[in-house]
Design a protein around this motif. Structure first.
Motif, short mmCIF file in Angstrom:
data_model
loop_
_atom_site.label_atom_id
_atom_site.label_comp_id
_atom_site.label_asym_id
_atom_site.label_seq_id
_atom_site.Cartn_x
_atom_site.Cartn_y
_atom_site.Cartn_z
N ALA A 72 0.91 -1.17 -0.02
CA ALA A 72 -0.09 0.00 -0.31
C ALA A 72 0.90 1.44 0.11
O ALA A 72 0.51 2.05 -0.77
CB ALA A 72 -0.97 -0.09 1.11
N ALA A 73 1.70 1.12 0.72
CA ALA A 73 2.99 2.30 0.81
C ALA A 73 3.44 2.65 -0.68
O ALA A 73 3.62 3.72 -1.11
CB ALA A 73 4.00 2.01 1.73
N GLY A 74 3.73 1.52 -1.16
CA GLY A 74 4.21 1.52 -2.76
C GLY A 74 3.20 2.13 -3.81
O GLY A 74 3.44 3.01 -4.66
N ALA A 75 1.83 1.71 -3.55
CA ALA A 75 0.74 2.41 -4.06
C ALA A 75 0.53 3.72 -4.12
O ALA A 75 0.31 4.87 -5.02
CB ALA A 75 -0.63 1.75 -3.82
N LEU A 76 0.86 4.39 -2.60
CA LEU A 76 0.70 5.67 -2.24
C LEU A 76 1.82 6.53 -2.97
O LEU A 76 1.45 7.69 -3.30
CB LEU A 76 0.63 5.82 -0.93
N LYS A 77 2.96 5.91 -3.11
CA LYS A 77 4.04 6.84 -3.53
C LYS A 77 3.81 6.77 -5.07
O LYS A 77 4.14 7.91 -5.75
CB LYS A 77 5.17 5.79 -3.38
N ALA A 78 3.47 5.84 -5.69
CA ALA A 78 3.16 5.86 -7.06
C ALA A 78 1.96 7.08 -7.47
O ALA A 78 2.16 7.53 -8.49
CB ALA A 78 2.53 4.27 -7.47
N ALA A 79 1.10 7.12 -6.53
CA ALA A 79 -0.06 8.07 -6.81
C ALA A 79 0.45 9.48 -6.57
O ALA A 79 0.40 10.38 -7.57
CB ALA A 79 -1.25 7.81 -5.89
N ALA A 80 1.33 9.67 -5.80
CA ALA A 80 2.08 10.98 -5.48
C ALA A 80 3.08 11.31 -6.63
O ALA A 80 2.87 12.31 -7.30
CB ALA A 80 3.07 10.70 -4.20
N LEU A 81 3.63 10.13 -7.21
CA LEU A 81 4.43 10.48 -8.37
C LEU A 81 3.79 10.90 -9.71
O LEU A 81 4.30 11.74 -10.43
CB LEU A 81 5.36 9.25 -8.62
N LEU A 82 2.53 10.26 -9.79
CA LEU A 82 1.77 10.73 -10.93
C LEU A 82 0.88 11.83 -10.85
O LEU A 82 -0.03 12.07 -11.43
CB LEU A 82 0.93 9.42 -11.14
N GLY A 83 0.93 12.26 -9.57
CA GLY A 83 0.09 13.58 -9.12
C GLY A 83 -1.29 13.23 -9.00
O GLY A 83 -2.28 14.01 -9.39
N ILE A 84 -1.79 12.08 -8.65
CA ILE A 84 -2.94 11.59 -8.35
C ILE A 84 -3.47 11.80 -6.86
O ILE A 84 -2.86 11.57 -6.02
CB ILE A 84 -3.41 10.21 -8.85
N ALA A 85 -4.31 12.81 -6.78
CA ALA A 85 -4.82 13.06 -5.29
C ALA A 85 -5.23 12.10 -4.46
O ALA A 85 -6.61 11.28 -5.04
CB ALA A 85 -5.71 14.37 -5.21
N VAL A 86 -4.80 11.78 -3.15
CA VAL A 86 -5.36 10.68 -2.41
C VAL A 86 -5.90 11.55 -1.07
O VAL A 86 -5.12 12.16 -0.57
CB VAL A 86 -4.08 9.88 -2.14
N PRO A 87 -7.06 11.13 -0.76
CA PRO A 87 -7.96 10.18 -1.31
C PRO A 87 -9.18 10.94 -1.95
O PRO A 87 -10.04 10.20 -2.36
CB PRO A 87 -8.73 10.24 0.12
N GLU A 88 -8.98 12.06 -2.67
CA GLU A 88 -10.00 12.82 -3.63
C GLU A 88 -10.14 11.85 -4.76
O GLU A 88 -11.46 11.53 -5.23
CB GLU A 88 -9.42 14.26 -3.94
N LYS A 89 -8.90 11.46 -5.51
CA LYS A 89 -9.30 10.91 -6.71
C LYS A 89 -9.14 9.18 -6.73
O LYS A 89 -9.39 8.44 -7.58
CB LYS A 89 -8.35 11.62 -7.77
N LEU A 90 -8.14 8.89 -5.66
CA LEU A 90 -8.06 7.50 -5.58
C LEU A 90 -7.94 7.34 -3.91
O LEU A 90 -7.29 8.04 -3.42
CB LEU A 90 -6.36 7.39 -6.08
N GLN A 91 -8.45 6.26 -3.68
CA GLN A 91 -8.60 5.97 -2.24
C GLN A 91 -7.78 4.56 -1.99
O GLN A 91 -7.79 3.77 -2.80
CB GLN A 91 -9.91 5.67 -1.79
N ILE A 92 -6.98 4.45 -1.01
CA ILE A 92 -6.07 3.14 -0.83
C ILE A 92 -6.30 2.58 0.74
O ILE A 92 -6.48 3.31 1.51
CB ILE A 92 -4.62 3.54 -0.82
N VAL A 93 -6.36 1.04 0.64
CA VAL A 93 -6.62 0.53 1.76
C VAL A 93 -5.37 -0.48 1.90
O VAL A 93 -5.11 -1.32 0.71
CB VAL A 93 -7.81 -0.18 2.03
#
Lengths: 327, 327
Positions: free
Chosen positions: A242-263
């Protein structure tokens, strides 16, 4: 001599609670378990001295074989095992197998000769002959080895269902499930829980296999998010993934949790350290370690055990990677 | 029989490199060390069989006593020790002391009776009698125990100077230094390195003591940032503390690295997992573990050692918590 009453007083709990904890005969809260462990250690309370003297205690060393000490789930599990073992007068030594059967075998053989009373093992080597033929007490933790070896694990399927629902309840329509390694039964139970839950609703989903490692998970998720920009929820089978997924979202500029939610899944301290904090299905590491240790010591001391399989409940911990409102 | 040439070929390095690595007679890159370790393990190459047979090898078990396995620095250090020990035919068992002298003492006494060839110890128990009187080979890792026990540690003072300069070079004028526990010599060396560097320039600074724990660090930093909103740089004496500082900044809505720059110390994998990634003074964990193991094995096998104190260089790893340009 210290009595069970002294322990109860010191721990600030009832004698019945101390007894339930020490004899594994019923539910004890984690707070109470910790208080009792601390009191037993501090007062050097000896458990069942009569029963103990009837057994020849050959050694007070327990080996704990862990697959990867750099995955924070395992050090936290080890701490729990140590805490409980100490209250029974056992010392725990840790063995890091790196998931390598030859390292596991080496630990078993080296330590078994004269040193060790028993092993608690977290292994993906189902049915490995070095366990089947070990000829000393073994308890399996987190992962089943074979049906003769008692196993303690989380309710992984139920947990995966909880995690999946957390995303669905918050409006996710396109969920990526990061399945763990396919040779691991906890990972497969989580996969089953996800599949059963997602197939009951009208939602799209992808499943990819993904090792429990940060950098690999980051790469896999980055690629998936590029290929499938419609993904709005990720459920990872471990917190490290999940930490890897959150990092990937940050690198792609995808807002968490607004555009993408992670569990995530595990409930390790890492989840709090991330920003936003990680919503996760938390395993009760303390309880898992406590039951494993108590079952192993019963086996070492030739006592009956109640079950061959102990399933420990999990719970959902909500933090910042999911939206607060339920839709 | 496997020869040193076979190992060199398998590892893709020269025979001289293999020899330097196995006999600790000169520099070997981390990549080469890992390749040689893997080749030795795979080919089951036995080192110096003649020299070995002259020594009575009582046991092939090494104990590694760590202060806190839930701090990710220590599992990474343990991995390095294990890798090297395995190439020499030694098995490493891990002991988690929780910084408690009675647990350290228990491990030493329990394992020493008949099991263990020697210990590698990371302890804050300077001059503890259970080490001075242990009567078996001991090497101190990261933290000095006493002047008779060989010590391997990072160049902590130099590292702190590097980390401080990284903030000053990027325009910080008000720096908060998170000093580690005052009873730890690596933490004190880092404090000295910070003080010497900061006092040479025209900058304001605060120093607060802070345990190497995430949640405590977060609280301390949150309070400091509220009380001193002018702080524009934080240098933490560990990565876990730096993670706490980063979280505190996020909670207060302070932009990192625009308004506040943060540098950690350790170089653990956690640093990459954070967003932004953590700039840090990285210790060469692999080299520290390798030297400690080789020195211990020399002591076990009654060979001379070259030094009583080995200082391993550190390096600055730049990531997103500091600004890219130097002012």
């Amino acid at each position: 001599m210290t009595t069970i009453r002294d322990v109860a007083k010191k721990a600030g709990v009832s004698v019945a609670t101390v007894s339930r904890f020490l004899n594994s005969t019923g539910y004890v809260s984690q707070e109470a378990a910790e208080a009792v462990s601390a009191a037993v250690a501090e007062l050097k309370y000896e458990l069942n001295p009569v029963a103990r003297s009837l057994n020849t205690k050959k050694s007070n060393l327990i080996g704990l074989i862990l697959p990867d000490i750099t995955n924070p789930f395992f050090p936290e599990l080890a701490r729990a095992v140590e805490d409980i073992a100490l209250t029974y007068g056992y010392t725990v030594i840790l063995c890091n197998s790196d998931e390598k059967p030859e390292k596991e075998k080496n630990y078993i053989e080296t330590l078994k000769k004269k040193y060790i009373a028993g092993f608690i093992v977290t292994s993906n080597q189902s049915d490995a002959p070095h366990y089947a033929n070990a000829n000393l007490p073994i308890v399996a933790l987190d992962r089943i080895i074979n049906e003769k070896i008692p196993t303690i694990s989380s309710n992984n399927k139920e947990g995966a269902s909880l995690g999946t629902k957390a995303l669905l309840d918050r409006g996710c329509k396109n969920i990526l499930f990061l399945r763990g390694p396919e040779d691991l039964n906890p990972a497969n139970d989580r996969y089953e829980g996800f599949m059963e839950t997602i197939q009951q609703v009208d939602a799209n989903y992808h499943v990819v296999s993904c090792p429990f490692h940060f950098a690999d998970s980051q790469k896999i998720v980055e690629q998936m998010l590029r290929d499938h920009p419609e993904i709005d929820g990720i459920f990872a089978s471990s917190d490290v993934s999940a930490a890897g997924a959150l990092k990937a979202a940050a690198l792609l500029g995808i807002a968490v949790p607004e555009k993408l939610q992670i569990v995530g899944f595990d409930g390790v301290a890492l989840g709090e350290m991330l920003t936003p904090g990680l919503t996760t299905v938390a395993q009760d590491v303390y309880k898992m370690g406590a039951i494993a240790t108590r079952v192993l010591i019963k086996r070492i001391e030739n006592q009956e055990i109640d079950h061959q399989f102990y399933e420990v409940p999990v719970k959902l911990v909500l933090r910042g990677t999911t939206r607060s409102g339920i839709e």
